[in-house]
Design a protein around this motif. Sequence first.
Motif, short mmCIF file in Angstrom:
data_model
loop_
_atom_site.label_atom_id
_atom_site.label_comp_id
_atom_site.label_asym_id
_atom_site.label_seq_id
_atom_site.Cartn_x
_atom_site.Cartn_y
_atom_site.Cartn_z
N GLY A 22 20.30 10.37 30.54
CA GLY A 22 20.47 10.88 29.19
C GLY A 22 21.53 11.96 29.11
N ARG A 79 25.21 11.87 27.12
CA ARG A 79 25.61 12.88 26.15
C ARG A 79 26.93 13.54 26.53
N GLU A 93 9.80 11.94 23.43
CA GLU A 93 9.77 10.49 23.65
C GLU A 93 9.87 10.12 25.13
N LEU A 94 10.27 11.07 25.98
CA LEU A 94 10.41 10.75 27.40
C LEU A 94 9.09 10.38 28.05
N GLN A 135 12.76 15.78 19.68
CA GLN A 135 12.23 14.43 19.62
C GLN A 135 12.63 13.62 20.84
N ARG A 136 13.86 13.80 21.29
CA ARG A 136 14.32 13.08 22.50
C ARG A 136 13.45 13.45 23.70
N VAL A 160 16.32 16.87 16.52
CA VAL A 160 16.63 15.63 17.24
C VAL A 160 16.44 15.82 18.74
N GLY A 161 16.91 16.94 19.27
CA GLY A 161 16.78 17.19 20.70
C GLY A 161 15.34 17.26 21.15
N GLU A 208 16.55 16.72 29.86
CA GLU A 208 16.54 15.26 29.81
C GLU A 208 16.80 14.68 31.20
N ALA A 228 21.42 18.15 19.40
CA ALA A 228 21.59 16.77 19.86
C ALA A 228 21.93 15.80 18.74
N SER A 229 21.90 16.25 17.49
CA SER A 229 22.23 15.36 16.39
C SER A 229 23.72 15.05 16.39
#
Length: 349
Positions: A203, A207, A275-276, A271-272, A268-269, A199, A179-180
């Motif tokens: 989201g 993307r 955070e949801l 972390q996304r 990154v993915g 996601e 996802a970066s």
Amino acid sequence: MTFLWYIPNQVDPGHRGDDTVQGHNSIERLTELARLTEDHGWSGALLGTGWGRPDTLTVATALAARTTTFQPLAAIRPGYWHPAHFASAASTLDQLTGGRLLINIVSGQDNLAAYGDSEGDQPQRYARTKEFLQLVRRLWTEQDVTYDGEYFSVSGSTVATRPVVREGRPHPTLYFGGASDAAQRVAATDADVQLFWGEPLDGVAARIAKLRELEDELGREHPPLEFGLRITTLVRDTTEQAWADAEAKVAKMADGPGHRDPLRVKAVGQQRLLELAERGEVLDDNLYTTPGKYGGGGAGTTWLVGSPDDVAKSLHRYRDLGITHFILSDTPYREETVRVGDQLLPLLR
């Protein structure tokens, strides 16, 4: 549309709450799981990778030899394989299976020192992955290949055993995740299928739009990028039973050690996904974010929960966004391969 399951390619039993059974990773047990995918509507299954787990191409070879239609989606790492070595091994397996091999390129962090690899920062890691993809494609489709990159090079290289070629399939499909920004640029130009974790719809839509922009901006030379979803699906006969079981599973996770792979958390993915939970416990009707609070990682961070109709409705929404590859799973793997295959897949087809 392609529907794949997941087979736990793990030394330690009990992966994501699976039954801890003797011989869980034996050839007999893995073959049983692969044959269940064949018998219950699945095209094949993802085999995960990472140092300390069984080698995926070896496992894929063994399972393909004991099945007839099963397509192994073998996850592999560019730093673990040299491109020419991998191209030869993979095309040999593809030829022996009549063109059943699928490949998932993984560039996330791993215990690299354990097998003599090293890496720089994130842009360098994905620059190497880009070269890997470019060189493997050429070795699969050309002869007498000479390539001089920053990370890899070959001179006058021809892979003797070629992949099976069919209309729309010049070689095994190359799945890819990340996802970066660096990962998305690689996917836009050099992957066949970009995989997303679970996601929410907004989201995933954002993307996909970004990747389409990158395809145009960077000048993609291959057929348009396709998209896939890798997610846990907790399906029960009724909505009420599904949520009761989902909440019971999370309560059990909350009482456990809450272990999460420290390397994966940096992604990154991942972390996304984590955070949801700040947006709510349930998003888009039935996307359950709470598992991520108690150690759920990767595809187990968020779950689609509900009756077969509930989950099918959600997956149809992802399909409407452009998702055509689905990699689903739930535990215990043996029982859920059958349940989800029999109850959910007919509604998706």
